[in-house]
Structure formats: C-alpha cells, structure tokens
Design a protein around this motif. Structure first.
Motif, PDB file in Angstrom:
ATOM      1  N   GLN A   1      23.072  -4.229  -3.278  1.00 28.58           N
ATOM      2  CA  GLN A   1      22.130  -3.916  -4.353  1.00 28.58           C
ATOM      3  C   GLN A   1      21.442  -5.168  -4.861  1.00 28.58           C
ATOM      4  N   LEU A   2      20.263  -4.940  -5.475  1.00 30.17           N
ATOM      5  CA  LEU A   2      19.513  -6.036  -6.055  1.00 30.17           C
ATOM      6  C   LEU A   2      20.239  -6.536  -7.301  1.00 30.17           C
ATOM      7  N   GLY A   3      20.154  -7.830  -7.565  1.00 26.88           N
ATOM      8  CA  GLY A   3      20.864  -8.397  -8.705  1.00 26.88           C
ATOM      9  C   GLY A   3      20.147  -8.236 -10.029  1.00 26.88           C
ATOM     10  N   LEU A   4      18.985  -7.577  -9.996  1.00 26.66           N
ATOM     11  CA  LEU A   4      18.177  -7.490 -11.209  1.00 26.66           C
ATOM     12  C   LEU A   4      17.416  -6.172 -11.216  1.00 26.66           C
ATOM     13  N   ALA A   5      17.433  -5.492 -12.357  1.00 31.49           N
ATOM     14  CA  ALA A   5      16.590  -4.296 -12.514  1.00 31.49           C
ATOM     15  C   ALA A   5      15.391  -4.697 -13.361  1.00 31.49           C
ATOM     16  N   VAL A   6      14.184  -4.390 -12.859  1.00 27.30           N
ATOM     17  CA  VAL A   6      12.957  -4.741 -13.569  1.00 27.30           C
ATOM     18  C   VAL A   6      12.363  -3.468 -14.161  1.00 27.30           C
ATOM     19  N   ASP A   7      11.830  -3.563 -15.365  1.00 29.54           N
ATOM     20  CA  ASP A   7      11.222  -2.403 -16.031  1.00 29.54           C
ATOM     21  C   ASP A   7      10.223  -1.705 -15.094  1.00 29.54           C
ATOM     22  N   PRO A   8      10.404  -0.381 -14.874  1.00 30.99           N
ATOM     23  CA  PRO A   8       9.498   0.349 -13.980  1.00 30.99           C
ATOM     24  C   PRO A   8       8.019   0.217 -14.359  1.00 30.99           C
ATOM     25  N   VAL A   9       7.744  -0.021 -15.645  1.00 26.79           N
ATOM     26  CA  VAL A   9       6.342  -0.208 -16.067  1.00 26.79           C
ATOM     27  C   VAL A   9       5.717  -1.395 -15.322  1.00 26.79           C
ATOM     28  N   ILE A  10       6.545  -2.409 -15.037  1.00 25.36           N
ATOM     29  CA  ILE A  10       6.045  -3.612 -14.361  1.00 25.36           C
ATOM     30  C   ILE A  10       5.927  -3.378 -12.856  1.00 25.36           C
ATOM     31  N   ILE A  11       6.920  -2.683 -12.264  1.00 20.68           N
ATOM     32  CA  ILE A  11       6.890  -2.556 -10.799  1.00 20.68           C
ATOM     33  C   ILE A  11       6.173  -1.300 -10.304  1.00 20.68           C
ATOM     34  N   PHE A  12       6.021  -0.305 -11.164  1.00 21.37           N
ATOM     35  CA  PHE A  12       5.252   0.884 -10.763  1.00 21.37           C
ATOM     36  C   PHE A  12       4.061   1.072 -11.691  1.00 21.37           C
ATOM     37  N   PRO A  13       3.031   0.241 -11.570  1.00 25.74           N
ATOM     38  CA  PRO A  13       1.862   0.452 -12.441  1.00 25.74           C
ATOM     39  C   PRO A  13       1.268   1.836 -12.172  1.00 25.74           C
ATOM     40  N   PRO A  14       0.634   2.471 -13.179  1.00 30.92           N
ATOM     41  CA  PRO A  14       0.182   3.860 -13.020  1.00 30.92           C
ATOM     42  C   PRO A  14      -0.779   4.044 -11.849  1.00 30.92           C
ATOM     43  N   GLU A  15      -1.483   2.990 -11.483  1.00 29.16           N
ATOM     44  CA  GLU A  15      -2.429   3.108 -10.365  1.00 29.16           C
ATOM     45  C   GLU A  15      -1.728   2.846  -9.027  1.00 29.16           C
ATOM     46  N   TYR A  16      -0.393   2.947  -9.043  1.00 30.31           N
ATOM     47  CA  TYR A  16       0.458   2.725  -7.862  1.00 30.31           C
ATOM     48  C   TYR A  16      -0.218   3.175  -6.577  1.00 30.31           C
ATOM     49  N   PRO A  17      -0.558   2.238  -5.707  1.00 33.51           N
ATOM     50  CA  PRO A  17      -1.464   2.593  -4.609  1.00 33.51           C
ATOM     51  C   PRO A  17      -0.815   3.219  -3.377  1.00 33.51           C
ATOM     52  N   TYR A  18       0.502   3.384  -3.361  1.00 32.50           N
ATOM     53  CA  TYR A  18       1.148   3.858  -2.131  1.00 32.50           C
ATOM     54  C   TYR A  18       1.039   5.380  -1.969  1.00 32.50           C
ATOM     55  N   THR A  19       0.548   5.840  -0.825  1.00 33.99           N
ATOM     56  CA  THR A  19       0.586   7.278  -0.528  1.00 33.99           C
ATOM     57  C   THR A  19       1.240   7.484   0.838  1.00 33.99           C
ATOM     58  N   SER A  20       2.163   8.448   0.894  1.00 30.74           N
ATOM     59  CA  SER A  20       2.947   8.598   2.116  1.00 30.74           C
ATOM     60  C   SER A  20       2.157   9.259   3.237  1.00 30.74           C
ATOM     61  N   GLY A  21       1.052   9.955   2.885  1.00 31.79           N
ATOM     62  CA  GLY A  21       0.298  10.676   3.913  1.00 31.79           C
ATOM     63  C   GLY A  21      -0.520   9.771   4.823  1.00 31.79           C
ATOM     64  N   THR A  22      -0.570   8.470   4.515  1.00 33.09           N
ATOM     65  CA  THR A  22      -1.473   7.601   5.266  1.00 33.09           C
ATOM     66  C   THR A  22      -0.870   7.035   6.558  1.00 33.09           C
ATOM     67  N   THR A  23       0.443   7.119   6.724  1.00 34.98           N
ATOM     68  CA  THR A  23       1.052   6.570   7.933  1.00 34.98           C
ATOM     69  C   THR A  23       1.463   7.703   8.868  1.00 34.98           C
ATOM     70  N   ARG A  24       1.005   7.619  10.121  1.00 39.63           N
ATOM     71  CA  ARG A  24       1.284   8.700  11.060  1.00 39.63           C
ATOM     72  C   ARG A  24       2.782   8.901  11.257  1.00 39.63           C
ATOM     73  N   LEU A  25       3.492   7.767  11.356  1.00 39.00           N
ATOM     74  CA  LEU A  25       4.935   7.806  11.568  1.00 39.00           C
ATOM     75  C   LEU A  25       5.634   8.616  10.469  1.00 39.00           C
ATOM     76  N   LEU A  26       5.197   8.426   9.213  1.00 37.88           N
ATOM     77  CA  LEU A  26       5.817   9.145   8.097  1.00 37.88           C
ATOM     78  C   LEU A  26       5.441  10.620   8.122  1.00 37.88           C
ATOM     79  N   ARG A  27       4.179  10.905   8.457  1.00 41.14           N
ATOM     80  CA  ARG A  27       3.764  12.318   8.547  1.00 41.14           C
ATOM     81  C   ARG A  27       4.578  13.046   9.612  1.00 41.14           C
ATOM     82  N   ASP A  28       4.715  12.409  10.773  1.00 41.17           N
ATOM     83  CA  ASP A  28       5.493  13.008  11.861  1.00 41.17           C
ATOM     84  C   ASP A  28       6.949  13.211  11.440  1.00 41.17           C
ATOM     85  N   ASN A  29       7.492  12.220  10.747  1.00 38.92           N
ATOM     86  CA  ASN A  29       8.894  12.291  10.332  1.00 38.92           C
ATOM     87  C   ASN A  29       9.131  13.473   9.389  1.00 38.92           C
TER      88      ASN A  29
END
Ligand SMILES: [Zn+2]
Length: 422
Positions: free
Chosen positions: A71-99
């Motif tokens: 495990q990571l030795g530090l928990a960071v406030d989700p507000v800092i690590i998940f900004p509301p404009e969080y740019p990750y979308t799972s539909g963009t990678t073929r490997l993930l769609r197939d999975n």
C-alpha cells in the motif's frame, strides 16, 4: 481485525500518513520502495500560465507482513487527486473495451444471468462496462462520483453521481432491489475506507449474489517493473492473497480468480457469500504462485533494485541520443507517464513534447511537475523527431503499428520493463 486508524485524507485539503495496514490493521508496515516526491498526476498546468506553487507528495510503498497487502504510505485528499474535470474515460482504450465485453460474457455464462438480474458497477466511469450487460438484457445501474458519469447518463446507462458506501447501497436496494452482480473495476484501489466499500457491497448483494472485482495485479506489477503505476490515486496494490484476506473479513469467499491483460496486467476475482459456489482450482493455483511474508519482502527488495537500474538504463539510452543531437518526443500522457517522467527526472530539454490524440483534454497543458508541453499528435508527423518514447508502453503493441501507419519514421522506444528500441 479491522484497522483502528483509517487514513482519511478526504476533507483535509492535504494528506494523511498510512500508519497501519488498511486491510488487517497490522503495524508497523515495512518500507518497500520510495519514488521520492511526486506531483498529483491529474493536475496539469495550462501552457502560458505563470508557474505557481504546486503540491508534491512523498510516494512510498509499504508492505504488510501479516496480509501481504502492498500500500501507499500516504493518503491524499481526493479533491486534490480527482479534480472534477478528471479526464480519464475507460471507453477510449480498445483493450479495456474488449476486456469489459469479455467480463460480461464470462460472468453471464458462469452465473446464468437473465432479464431480471440487476448489475451495479461501482466507479462506473463512462458506462463502458455496464453497456455490455445492458446489451445482453440485464438491468444496470452505475455509481460514479465524477462528471464522467454524465457521459454514461447521456448514452442511456442510468448512473448515480455519488460516492459509494453502505448508505448509497441501502438507497439503491430500496429503489431497485438487491443486485445479482456488483462489479468494481479498478476503483477498489482508489477508495480510502475499503472496509466501508465492502460493507456496502455485502449490503447491496442479493442472497447468492456475486461480487466481481478487477484490480491491477501486484505480482504482475513486480514482474514487469511497473513502478510507473504507483501514484496517489492507487492506495493499494492487490494480490489474490491480500484480496482474500480482505473479503474473508466480510464473509465473502473467492471462488474464481484469473489474470487479465488490462492496465499492463490485472486480476479478475469472483466472490460470493461463503459456501455459495464451489471454489474453482484457479484460486488455489494463483494463491500458491504468490510469495508471502518473508518471501514477499525479498521479492520487493529485488524490485527496488531493478527499479533503480531501469531508471539509470533509460537515462543512459536517452543521453546517447542527446549526445548525437537527436530530438526525442513522448507518446501519450497517461497518469503513469507522470510518475515515470518525474522519477527518472526527464524535462523539457530531454523530451521536446508529449503527443496525445486530437481531442485529448491534456493538450495545451504541461506534464505534471515539468514544463514538457502536451501537444496534438499531428506535430509528431510534421516534425519527425528521430526518437519517441512510448509512455503508455503497456499498450505499445497496439500503438506502434498505428504510429508507423500514420507515417512516423523515427525510432520508437519503450521505457519499461527494459528500455529498448522497437
Ligand atoms: Zn495487512
């Protein structure tokens, strides 16, 4: 024993150290690896903006000798690590769609899912996983706290924009009935209080219901030197051993487990209330191949040495190119690229720019912690730099032929597990 002290950073606006194991409460934890201080991977400063103060957090892996969770030795406030404009979308990678399509086929066949069955996905992102169950005729419901949930709702996959926990589980159960299947793909490592999540899952599942989790796999991470997947979003790095420990604390039994290719090597685990299903041989096979206790401590020490060597090898390879006056670009800017770039110490004078596909929200920003600009991929084909480092090297097989087909003539380099020219 549940941890007496959950590292709760939410609401602090900063970070909280992990003082005991997040699964079993054991303390003290052993230090396995330190990558130094890292910026949050999703905070990218727009190009042209005056440089301002940025937060950096110590990035350290700890090993629990009791349940073997890393495990990571530090928990960071989700507000800092998940900004509301969080740019990750799972539909963009073929490997993930197939999975996800394959997950639906496998689970529907194994569990005999029908029209009345409710499938709930925790951390449902843009609804890619659930779309497969919806197509197959099951009732579906997504739970996704970020704005990416709007994309799912727009494409007709009902999604609640909330953080999952026992309270949301009770509300969902009252409104939609108990779930036959609850899935959690790659959010299981992200949430601070993992016991509250499993409490919620147990609450939501019907009698005989199944929980399916997909997590990045610790053993694969060690084998292929994926230290670049270590960043503050990922609080925990699971093996079947540690997942088993966690789920058993909630009366759940793993009855099937297998490796899957997502994110450079993950595991899919099926669990249900103890005694619901016969435990398949896959579980014993995976468990017996995993190091434990002292053997895991040794494995982690070897990993630490190899991580250092891989950094020096990559630097040496890039130094040779620079001495010859070659230009070097980067290919794609996934979160893991931030860890690699900052740990190895690459900057704008080594990597001229990093390319993303047109439309990426990262274009026009600097790579976290650096002044390496992220630009439209088109520039790569105009400029033709002599070399390009593929930062999403775990999908290099998918990317390299595409780049060549689009006309890139330079040398493609994968930085891990061993730096090499393709
Ligand atoms: Zn533990």
């Amino acid at each position: 024993m549940r941890p007496t002290k959950v590292a709760r950073a939410a609401g602090t606006g900063s970070s909280v150290p992990v003082e005991c194991c997040q699964i079993c409460g054991h303390a003290p934890l052993d230090r396995a690896l330190s990558l130094g201080y890292m910026p949050p991977v999703n905070q990218m400063v727009p190009i042209g903006q005056v440089a301002r103060q940025q937060p950096w957090f110590p990035t350290e892996l700890l090993h629990c000798r009791n349940c073997d969770l890393v495990q990571l030795g530090l928990a960071v406030d989700p507000v800092i690590i998940f900004p509301p404009e969080y740019p990750y979308t799972s539909g963009t990678t073929r490997l993930l769609r197939d999975n996800f399509a394959e997950l639906q086929r496998e689970s529907a066949a194994m569990l005999g899912l029908g029209k009345d069955d409710l499938v709930v996905d925790i951390g449902s992102n843009d609804g890619t996983l659930l779309s497969n169950f919806q197509k197959a005729g099951s009732r579906v419901l997504g739970i996704e706290p970020t704005d990416v949930g709007d994309i799912a709702n727009d494409r007709g996959i009902p999604t609640i924009k909330r953080y999952f926990g026992p309270e949301v589980a009770r509300e969902v159960k009252t409104e939609h009935g108990p779930a036959s299947v609850v899935t959690a793909a790659n959010c299981f490592a992200h949430i601070e209080d993992v016991h509250a999540i499993v409490d919620g899952i147990v609450e939501l599942l019907k009698d005989g219901g199944t929980f399916i989790s997909e997590s990045h796999y610790l053993i694969g991470l060690l084998d292929t030197l994926q230290y670049d997947t270590v960043y503050h979003e990922h609080l925990r790095y699971y093996s079947v051993t540690s997942l088993k420990h966690l789920l058993e604390m909630h009366g759940l039994e793993i009855f099937h487990a297998r490796p899957i290719p997502s994110h450079g090597g993950s595991i899919r685990v099926y669990a249900a209330k103890r005694g619901t299903h016969a435990v398949q041989d896959s579980v014993r096979r995976m468990l017996s191949a995993e190091p434990r206790g002292e053997a895991m401590a040794k494995r982690l020490a070897a990993f630490r040495r190899d991580v250092t060597l891989s950094k020096l090898r990559l630097l040496s390879m890039l130094r040779e190119l620079k001495e010859k006056g070659r230009r070097i670009a980067g290919i794609s800017a996934p979160s893991r690229a931030s860890t690699l770039v900052n740990y190895v110490g690459l900057d704008q004078d080594v990597i001229d720019y990093v390319c993303e596909i047109a439309g990426s929200l990262k274009i026009g920003k600097f790579m976290p912690g650096t002044q390496i600009p992220v630009v439209d991929e088109a520039r790569l084909f105009d400029d033709q730099p002599e070399a390009a480092v593929i930062f999403s090297w775990h999908i290099a097989d998918e990317l390299a032929p595409k780049l060549k087909a689009k006309g890139f003539r330079g040398t493609l380099i994968t930085p891990l597990p061993v730096p090499r020219a393709l």
